[in-house]
Design a protein around this motif. Sequence first.
Motif, PDB file in Angstrom:
ATOM      1  N   LYS A 267     -24.083 -39.462  25.805  1.00 29.68           N
ATOM      2  CA  LYS A 267     -23.945 -40.504  24.796  1.00 29.68           C
ATOM      3  C   LYS A 267     -23.395 -39.869  23.535  1.00 29.68           C
ATOM      4  CE  LYS A 267     -26.499 -44.043  22.224  1.00 29.68           C
ATOM      5  NZ  LYS A 267     -27.832 -44.635  21.927  1.00 29.68           N
ATOM      6  N   VAL A 268     -22.310 -40.422  22.999  1.00 26.87           N
ATOM      7  CA  VAL A 268     -21.667 -39.854  21.818  1.00 26.87           C
ATOM      8  C   VAL A 268     -22.182 -40.567  20.563  1.00 26.87           C
ATOM      9  CG1 VAL A 268     -19.601 -39.175  23.077  1.00 26.87           C
ATOM     10  CG2 VAL A 268     -19.711 -41.446  22.006  1.00 26.87           C
ATOM     11  N   ILE A 269     -21.907 -39.955  19.421  1.00 25.42           N
ATOM     12  CA  ILE A 269     -22.306 -40.548  18.140  1.00 25.42           C
ATOM     13  C   ILE A 269     -21.315 -41.654  17.800  1.00 25.42           C
ATOM     14  CG2 ILE A 269     -22.643 -40.079  15.687  1.00 25.42           C
ATOM     15  CD1 ILE A 269     -23.285 -37.201  16.432  1.00 25.42           C
ATOM     16  N   PRO A 270     -21.765 -42.853  17.479  1.00 22.82           N
ATOM     17  CA  PRO A 270     -20.837 -43.953  17.162  1.00 22.82           C
ATOM     18  C   PRO A 270     -19.959 -43.613  15.969  1.00 22.82           C
ATOM     19  CG  PRO A 270     -23.081 -44.772  17.485  1.00 22.82           C
ATOM     20  CD  PRO A 270     -23.168 -43.283  17.450  1.00 22.82           C
ATOM     21  N   LYS A 271     -18.681 -43.970  16.043  1.00 20.39           N
ATOM     22  CA  LYS A 271     -17.764 -43.712  14.935  1.00 20.39           C
ATOM     23  C   LYS A 271     -18.147 -44.529  13.712  1.00 20.39           C
ATOM     24  CE  LYS A 271     -13.699 -42.571  17.746  1.00 20.39           C
ATOM     25  NZ  LYS A 271     -14.261 -42.776  19.084  1.00 20.39           N
ATOM     26  N   ASN A 278     -31.110 -46.711  12.848  1.00 14.90           N
ATOM     27  CA  ASN A 278     -31.964 -45.881  12.007  1.00 14.90           C
ATOM     28  C   ASN A 278     -32.183 -44.494  12.593  1.00 14.90           C
ATOM     29  OD1 ASN A 278     -32.382 -47.967  10.126  1.00 14.90           O
ATOM     30  ND2 ASN A 278     -33.993 -48.856  11.428  1.00 14.90           N
ATOM     31  N   ASP A 279     -31.656 -44.245  13.798  1.00 16.64           N
ATOM     32  CA  ASP A 279     -31.865 -42.960  14.452  1.00 16.64           C
ATOM     33  C   ASP A 279     -30.914 -41.926  13.853  1.00 16.64           C
ATOM     34  OD1 ASP A 279     -32.530 -40.902  16.064  1.00 16.64           O
ATOM     35  OD2 ASP A 279     -31.838 -41.803  17.946  1.00 16.64           O
ATOM     36  N   PRO A 280     -31.446 -40.851  13.225  1.00 14.09           N
ATOM     37  CA  PRO A 280     -30.548 -39.825  12.673  1.00 14.09           C
ATOM     38  C   PRO A 280     -29.929 -38.954  13.751  1.00 14.09           C
ATOM     39  CG  PRO A 280     -32.837 -39.186  12.360  1.00 14.09           C
ATOM     40  CD  PRO A 280     -32.865 -40.563  12.955  1.00 14.09           C
ATOM     41  N   LEU A 281     -30.434 -39.023  14.982  1.00 16.03           N
ATOM     42  CA  LEU A 281     -29.906 -38.230  16.096  1.00 16.03           C
ATOM     43  C   LEU A 281     -29.494 -39.182  17.224  1.00 16.03           C
ATOM     44  CD1 LEU A 281     -32.713 -35.502  16.125  1.00 16.03           C
ATOM     45  CD2 LEU A 281     -30.498 -35.361  14.976  1.00 16.03           C
ATOM     46  N   PRO A 282     -28.375 -39.896  17.072  1.00 12.32           N
ATOM     47  CA  PRO A 282     -28.023 -40.918  18.073  1.00 12.32           C
ATOM     48  C   PRO A 282     -27.388 -40.345  19.337  1.00 12.32           C
ATOM     49  CG  PRO A 282     -26.396 -40.883  16.320  1.00 12.32           C
ATOM     50  CD  PRO A 282     -27.449 -39.899  15.929  1.00 12.32           C
ATOM     51  N   GLY A 283     -26.840 -39.114  19.290  1.00 14.88           N
ATOM     52  CA  GLY A 283     -26.196 -38.541  20.461  1.00 14.88           C
ATOM     53  C   GLY A 283     -27.208 -38.047  21.483  1.00 14.88           C
ATOM     54  N   ARG A 284     -26.756 -37.921  22.782  1.00 16.53           N
ATOM     55  CA  ARG A 284     -27.644 -37.455  23.841  1.00 16.53           C
ATOM     56  C   ARG A 284     -26.882 -36.475  24.736  1.00 16.53           C
ATOM     57  NH1 ARG A 284     -30.517 -39.454  20.832  1.00 16.53           N
ATOM     58  NH2 ARG A 284     -32.221 -40.953  21.123  1.00 16.53           N
ATOM     59  N   ASP A 293     -34.939 -31.672  34.526  1.00 18.69           N
ATOM     60  CA  ASP A 293     -33.809 -32.263  33.810  1.00 18.69           C
ATOM     61  C   ASP A 293     -34.317 -32.828  32.484  1.00 18.69           C
ATOM     62  OD1 ASP A 293     -32.034 -31.654  35.829  1.00 18.69           O
ATOM     63  OD2 ASP A 293     -32.442 -33.547  36.902  1.00 18.69           O
ATOM     64  N   LYS A 294     -33.614 -32.469  31.398  1.00 23.16           N
ATOM     65  CA  LYS A 294     -34.002 -32.930  30.070  1.00 23.16           C
ATOM     66  C   LYS A 294     -32.833 -33.641  29.414  1.00 23.16           C
ATOM     67  CE  LYS A 294     -37.722 -29.952  28.399  1.00 23.16           C
ATOM     68  NZ  LYS A 294     -38.146 -29.044  27.303  1.00 23.16           N
ATOM     69  N   GLU A 295     -33.188 -34.618  28.572  1.00 20.25           N
ATOM     70  CA  GLU A 295     -32.190 -35.301  27.754  1.00 20.25           C
ATOM     71  C   GLU A 295     -32.540 -35.029  26.290  1.00 20.25           C
ATOM     72  OE1 GLU A 295     -30.351 -39.225  28.872  1.00 20.25           O
ATOM     73  OE2 GLU A 295     -31.448 -39.830  27.049  1.00 20.25           O
ATOM     74  N   LEU A 296     -31.653 -34.324  25.587  1.00 19.11           N
ATOM     75  CA  LEU A 296     -31.906 -33.890  24.215  1.00 19.11           C
ATOM     76  C   LEU A 296     -31.032 -34.674  23.246  1.00 19.11           C
ATOM     77  CD1 LEU A 296     -31.965 -30.031  24.796  1.00 19.11           C
ATOM     78  CD2 LEU A 296     -33.938 -31.526  24.521  1.00 19.11           C
ATOM     79  N   PRO A 297     -31.575 -35.096  22.105  1.00 20.04           N
ATOM     80  CA  PRO A 297     -30.758 -35.784  21.095  1.00 20.04           C
ATOM     81  C   PRO A 297     -29.968 -34.777  20.252  1.00 20.04           C
ATOM     82  CG  PRO A 297     -33.020 -35.648  20.342  1.00 20.04           C
ATOM     83  CD  PRO A 297     -33.001 -35.037  21.720  1.00 20.04           C
ATOM     84  N   PHE A 298     -28.946 -35.253  19.542  1.00 15.88           N
ATOM     85  CA  PHE A 298     -28.216 -34.428  18.580  1.00 15.88           C
ATOM     86  C   PHE A 298     -27.582 -35.339  17.537  1.00 15.88           C
ATOM     87  CE2 PHE A 298     -24.965 -35.535  21.651  1.00 15.88           C
ATOM     88  CZ  PHE A 298     -23.813 -35.720  20.888  1.00 15.88           C
ATOM     89  N   GLY A 299     -27.246 -34.739  16.394  1.00 14.13           N
ATOM     90  CA  GLY A 299     -26.638 -35.486  15.303  1.00 14.13           C
ATOM     91  C   GLY A 299     -25.285 -34.914  14.914  1.00 14.13           C
ATOM     92  N   GLU A 300     -24.727 -35.447  13.806  1.00 12.78           N
ATOM     93  CA  GLU A 300     -23.387 -35.056  13.380  1.00 12.78           C
ATOM     94  C   GLU A 300     -23.322 -33.586  12.970  1.00 12.78           C
ATOM     95  OE1 GLU A 300     -22.132 -37.626  10.301  1.00 12.78           O
ATOM     96  OE2 GLU A 300     -21.932 -39.397  11.582  1.00 12.78           O
ATOM     97  N   LEU A 327     -40.452 -31.645  17.574  1.00 14.52           N
ATOM     98  CA  LEU A 327     -39.344 -32.386  18.170  1.00 14.52           C
ATOM     99  C   LEU A 327     -38.228 -31.414  18.541  1.00 14.52           C
ATOM    100  CD1 LEU A 327     -37.861 -35.064  18.843  1.00 14.52           C
ATOM    101  CD2 LEU A 327     -36.996 -35.031  16.484  1.00 14.52           C
ATOM    102  N   GLU A 328     -37.686 -31.545  19.766  1.00 17.58           N
ATOM    103  CA  GLU A 328     -36.590 -30.696  20.233  1.00 17.58           C
ATOM    104  C   GLU A 328     -35.281 -31.472  20.172  1.00 17.58           C
ATOM    105  OE1 GLU A 328     -38.825 -27.731  23.424  1.00 17.58           O
ATOM    106  OE2 GLU A 328     -37.615 -29.404  24.155  1.00 17.58           O
ATOM    107  N   ARG A 329     -34.205 -30.763  19.773  1.00 12.78           N
ATOM    108  CA  ARG A 329     -32.878 -31.361  19.758  1.00 12.78           C
ATOM    109  C   ARG A 329     -31.851 -30.276  20.070  1.00 12.78           C
ATOM    110  NH1 ARG A 329     -32.797 -29.939  14.206  1.00 12.78           N
ATOM    111  NH2 ARG A 329     -30.696 -29.331  13.531  1.00 12.78           N
ATOM    112  N   ALA A 330     -30.647 -30.698  20.461  1.00 17.22           N
ATOM    113  CA  ALA A 330     -29.557 -29.768  20.730  1.00 17.22           C
ATOM    114  C   ALA A 330     -28.803 -29.478  19.444  1.00 17.22           C
ATOM    115  CB  ALA A 330     -28.612 -30.358  21.779  1.00 17.22           C
TER     116      ALA A 330
END
Length: 765
Positions: A267-271, A278-284, A293-300, A327-330
Amino acid sequence: MSFDPGMLHNNGHTAYANGTGPGIRETGVVEKLLTSYGFIQCSERQARLFFHCSQYNGNLQELKIGDDVEFEVSSDRRTGKPIAVKLLKIKPEVLPEERISGQVVSAIPVHLDGKSAPGQVPTGSVCYERNGEVFYLTYTPDDVEGNIHLDTGDKVSFYMETNKHTGAVSARNIQLVKKKQMRCQGVVCATKEAFGFIERADVVKEIFFHYSEFKGDLEALQAGDDVEFTIKDRNGKEVATDVRLLPQGTVIFEDISIEQFEGTVVKVIPKVPTKNQNDPLPGRISSRIGFTDKELPFGEKDTKSKVTLLEGDHIQFNISTDRRDKLERATNIDILPDTFDFTKETREMDMLSAQRNHAVRIKKLPKGTVSFHTQSEQRFMGVVEKEVVATTTKNASPTKSKEKEAEEGVIAYEDCGVKLTVPYHNKDLEGGGYPQVGDKVEFSINEVKRTGQQSAVSIRVLNRNASNAKRLLGFVATLKDNFGFIETANHDQEIFFHYSEMCGDLENLELGDTVEYTLSKGKGNKVSAEKVTKVAAVNGISEDVGATAMMGKVIRPLRSVDPSQTEYQGLIEVTEEGWCQVLGLIDPTFKANYPFGIMGMSNKADCLQKGELVKFQVCTVAQTGQKMACNVVPQRRAMVECVKDQFGFITYEVGESKKLFFHVKEVQDGLELQTGDEVEFSVVLNQRTGKCSACNVRRVRFTIALNGPKQVATPRPDRLVNRLKSITLDDASAPRLVIVRQPRGPDNSKGFNVERKTRQPGVID
């Protein structure tokens, strides 16, 4: 051998050790306490009695060593020895005295409260101050009122009690007065006009602070700075107070893994973010870590190479774990070269057409590859027609610009016989000093490719216009954080100047340096110096300096030492006897006063206080003919009170303090000073803190002789002083001096021959 409680004489026996009848109870103190038995020290007699825990009437967990108990005496049927039975704990009485204010220095460990063995009740300690001394007392959980837990640093009040049997002093009836304010840490995340917000390091939360609560240079505060603060409750909301800067890198929010992982973007960050996002980490990112298998969020901010990520891209990344909520993120996301094998994406090369397109997969080029300007190789000569005028505005917010964009200056020049003008800015100047109207300058022309707009760059001043404002000479008298004062050539007043008006290297500017400047008037007709330039040292005081050195007393310091006074100059009053004859004056009662400035002091950094004794000479100012004090040297001597590791204190009164600080590096000749040494020194004023300290410390007399420590004179006892005051010479019974033999010298002559050495006029000791 085990103890049998049934073998006690509880009823109807007469074998009492003290010969008393049944029912008579005694008191004592628990001296020893084990798992099933203990011993009591009797209070009324010298006896130590055994007791079994089954004879204690109460909760055995509350019984401890030192407790007062009441009991009856019986005897063991087998051994016949006296023992204590029917024990009852006596509650100690707290005397109705005044409560003492103190502080908790060692709190009771929480994990031990109520879980310790009998006789091992956990204790804490409190302290209080009396007559300059600090005393420490112990306390137990039973001594705290309100069933609350005290922490180290809490303000408390309590009564003090002394155990009459053991003599131990402890605190009782402890009440909490004020909880210790804990200091928190965080990072400034936003700054507004007069307030800002801090992201806290202890919880995932932001907290408000007002700029009035920031303790430091507000102009230097910006988003991203590490700070510490105290949390207070105001109007039902938490706010940060007493905000102070921390070294950069002190506050750490997350831990980043050393190991790198591979994954796929799902999942990419919306343009264009939606209103409800309200999610500061919309990417996955989907990745297999270990065997799961893990799914990690990420931001800009988590992309490393700033590439445009698309769904299905093969990437590598690190895992960041937030210390506050785990909280874990990429993060540090970088696209792998083989990503096109996964996405089946093809690349094309083409020129952008006029249609509306957008760029993807942007590649960063080396800095300086793309240029929007062209600069002429030819140098032009011109004359300044209009100066640059800068408009400064005060702003409370550190995120706002401190200076509005300055108005452009104008340079007139000729090119192929045609008269032209070109604008310029101060940022394009080379060398020190700003050009003024009429100055001849050399420059190049810079042209913007897109608009064709031209401006002058690499500007160098060739000749100053002779018709410019008159340049004056002065001497640096005071240096503050971002401004200073210049003493005029007549040494009678000081002129303000801001460091922005300094042309040249500000780091090399020192007190007493000769400078050249121009006067200007600002708002309110206040005079200040501008275009300040350091020049070669000139003789600011006339060569007509008197050879006579005189003693005097400072009756008025310089205004830099006492900002409350209106006069800039200091004033010295002559105190030496016979000075009237030296100067040729007739009236011996006349008090001569001589003014002095920063250039009149031998050490420009010295801080002369009112009432200090000085040695000086008299000179004449060439411009005005005024007589002033010059070569002023303070006559300071004092004793070293104490010397510690790298600093010490001198018994010398400066301002409100009677002790003067000095650092060991200020001691001349590398000597090691000791308590009692007599020293000479200079006093300097720290402009930032407003405190004085000693420098150029020189020892003139030491207390340790070659054969051991030198005896230090002690003051006469009060009893002898009072006795001398009561003696009258008119009393016939008073002690009298009777000469038995006239004194004779070494050559058997009467009296003593003393050669008196007199100081020659005009010689400085």
